[in-house]
Write a protein that holds these residues in place. Structure first.
Motif, mmCIF file in Angstrom:
data_model
loop_
_atom_site.group_PDB
_atom_site.id
_atom_site.type_symbol
_atom_site.label_atom_id
_atom_site.label_comp_id
_atom_site.label_asym_id
_atom_site.label_seq_id
_atom_site.Cartn_x
_atom_site.Cartn_y
_atom_site.Cartn_z
ATOM 1 N N SER A 1 -6.394 3.932 -0.864
ATOM 2 C CA SER A 1 -6.582 4.835 0.272
ATOM 3 C C SER A 1 -5.379 5.754 0.437
ATOM 4 C CB SER A 1 -6.808 4.029 1.558
ATOM 5 O OG SER A 1 -8.077 3.433 1.573
ATOM 6 N N SER B 1 0.830 -1.208 0.000
ATOM 7 C CA SER B 1 0.000 0.000 0.000
ATOM 8 C C SER B 1 0.864 1.258 0.000
ATOM 9 C CB SER B 1 -0.929 -0.002 1.220
ATOM 10 O OG SER B 1 -0.215 0.227 2.427
ATOM 11 N N PHE C 1 -7.620 -1.921 -1.989
ATOM 12 C CA PHE C 1 -8.292 -0.730 -1.469
ATOM 13 C C PHE C 1 -7.373 0.071 -0.546
ATOM 14 C CE2 PHE C 1 -13.040 -2.044 -1.906
ATOM 15 C CZ PHE C 1 -12.850 -2.127 -3.285
ATOM 16 N N SER C 2 -6.503 -0.619 0.190
ATOM 17 C CA SER C 2 -5.574 0.106 1.060
ATOM 18 C C SER C 2 -4.588 0.919 0.228
ATOM 19 C CB SER C 2 -4.828 -0.870 1.979
ATOM 20 O OG SER C 2 -3.957 -1.718 1.239
ATOM 21 N N PHE D 1 -9.164 -5.943 0.018
ATOM 22 C CA PHE D 1 -8.779 -4.959 1.028
ATOM 23 C C PHE D 1 -7.354 -4.453 0.796
ATOM 24 C CE2 PHE D 1 -11.869 -7.299 4.018
ATOM 25 C CZ PHE D 1 -12.929 -6.547 3.534
ATOM 26 N N SER D 2 -6.497 -5.304 0.262
ATOM 27 C CA SER D 2 -5.121 -4.883 -0.013
ATOM 28 C C SER D 2 -5.087 -3.835 -1.125
ATOM 29 C CB SER D 2 -4.275 -6.096 -0.412
ATOM 30 O OG SER D 2 -4.200 -7.036 0.647
ATOM 31 N N TRP E 1 -17.153 -0.550 7.971
ATOM 32 C CA TRP E 1 -16.523 -0.150 6.708
ATOM 33 C C TRP E 1 -17.520 -0.206 5.556
ATOM 34 C CZ3 TRP E 1 -16.144 -3.811 2.714
ATOM 35 C CH2 TRP E 1 -15.557 -3.332 1.546
ATOM 36 N N HIS F 1 -10.779 4.750 6.497
ATOM 37 C CA HIS F 1 -10.890 3.517 5.712
ATOM 38 C C HIS F 1 -9.551 2.775 5.663
ATOM 39 C CE1 HIS F 1 -14.681 4.902 3.306
ATOM 40 N NE2 HIS F 1 -14.936 4.589 4.548
ATOM 41 N N TYR F 2 -8.466 3.523 5.568
ATOM 42 C CA TYR F 2 -7.150 2.877 5.523
ATOM 43 C C TYR F 2 -6.890 2.086 6.804
ATOM 44 C CZ TYR F 2 -2.090 2.361 4.854
ATOM 45 O OH TYR F 2 -0.818 1.857 4.712
ATOM 46 N N TYR G 1 -8.982 -1.036 6.694
ATOM 47 C CA TYR G 1 -8.413 -2.051 5.800
ATOM 48 C C TYR G 1 -7.274 -2.801 6.487
ATOM 49 C CZ TYR G 1 -10.989 0.209 2.010
ATOM 50 O OH TYR G 1 -11.969 0.725 1.216
ATOM 51 N N TYR H 1 -15.440 -0.256 -7.158
ATOM 52 C CA TYR H 1 -15.496 0.094 -5.738
ATOM 53 C C TYR H 1 -16.927 0.141 -5.230
ATOM 54 C CZ TYR H 1 -10.580 1.064 -6.089
ATOM 55 O OH TYR H 1 -9.227 0.925 -6.292
ATOM 56 N N ILE I 1 -7.232 -6.710 7.162
ATOM 57 C CA ILE I 1 -6.145 -7.519 6.597
ATOM 58 C C ILE I 1 -5.442 -8.305 7.696
ATOM 59 C CG2 ILE I 1 -3.855 -7.356 5.549
ATOM 60 C CD1 ILE I 1 -4.956 -5.025 3.856
#
Length: 278
Positions: free
Chosen positions: A74, A13, A70-71, A67-68, A143, A119-120, A123, A182, A127
């Protein structure tokens, strides 16, 4: 040295920082289609690198990959907000110009800050939970509500502005389509998160029935929750009136002194407050 899947996702990320800096320096990023293709390529490349990093210790939950990714985005959103507020420069200027110019609005900046911080953190928590085989149902549900609310407002608001030819309405680029996954992935994720077994309290059925049979004033935690809920509802209605251009002096003073974002001429604050009220 091999690192765990969770650590690999976290480190990946952070690559958003050099990737955005390098892309911003490319002269080819002056075309909306090029920016769109670059966005698709970066996300697909990210998935490939992540897969190669976790070979042999791949998490069983496929949401780990979602999630990875999305991070990573973010961190991109946090960079966008910081650059918009003048704290940094030379990272995402190309994207704000040829990708999603509406992110320069007050709502766009705030939603990027929210995604890049709250959000970060969520995530990373999810994770970590997936890597350690822990339950993340409560975190996941929070979330889910947060990201769907923010994205629905962003997408619907941008389309409505485009229809009415308002501010940023004529600046929809192909990169707008990058938001569609998303919306779809959280819907799929929500189904899986709801399927996670709920953690039940360590109490018998009789104990639960006895506690629920008490008058409200004998349940201090529930009293606090009810008070908070009433306050939150009233505050939301108040902000909704402001977004709908309430003429009362109290509303006007609050808007100018506390949340001038609510007076932004774009549709985002109005849609947000109307959705919150409903």
């Amino acid at each position: 040295m091999r690192v765990s899947a969770g650590v690999a996702a976290f480190l990946l990320s952070l690559t958003a920082i050099p990737v955005s800096f390098l892309l911003n320096g490319l002269s080819a990023m002056d075309s909306p289609m090029t920016v769109f293709y670059a966005g698709v390529g970066v996300l697909l490349g990210l998935l490939l690198v992540l897969y190669l990093l976790v070979i042999g210790r791949t998490p069983t939950d496929p949401l780990f990959y979602a999630f990875s990714v999305f991070s990573f985005t973010s961190v991109i959103d946090l960079i966008i907000s910081l650059e918009q507020d003048g704290y940094i420069r030379g990272f995402m200027g190309f994207y704000l110009k040829e990708g999603e110019p509406y992110l320069r609005s007050a709502y766009g900046i705030l939603i990027c800050y929210w995604d890049g911080t709250v959000h970060y953190a969520l995530y990373l928590l999810m994770i970590t939970a997936i890597s350690l085989s822990w339950s993340y149902r409560c975190v996941g549900l929070y979330w889910l509500g947060s990201i769907l609310m923010s994205l629905v407002i962003l997408l619907v608001g941008t389309v409505l502005v485009s229809i009415h030819e308002g501010k940023y309405g004529t600046e929809i680029r192909p990169a707008f389509l990058l938001n569609i996954p998303y919306m779809l992935i959280p819907i799929w994720a929500g189904k899986k998160i709801y399927g996670i077994p709920r953690a039940l309290p360590k109490a018998t059925a009789d104990q639960v029935a006895t506690e629920q049979g008490k008058w409200l004033y004998r349940r201090p935690l529930d009293v606090c929750f009810v008070i908070y809920l009433l306050f939150a509802a009233a505050y939301t209605v108040f902000r909704g009136f402001i977004a709908l251009e309430c003429p009362f002096d109290t509303c006007v003073r609050y808007a100018y002194d506390q949340e001038p974002y609510l007076l932004d001429p774009v549709m985002y604050p109005k849609i947000q407050e109307e959705a919150s009220i409903n």
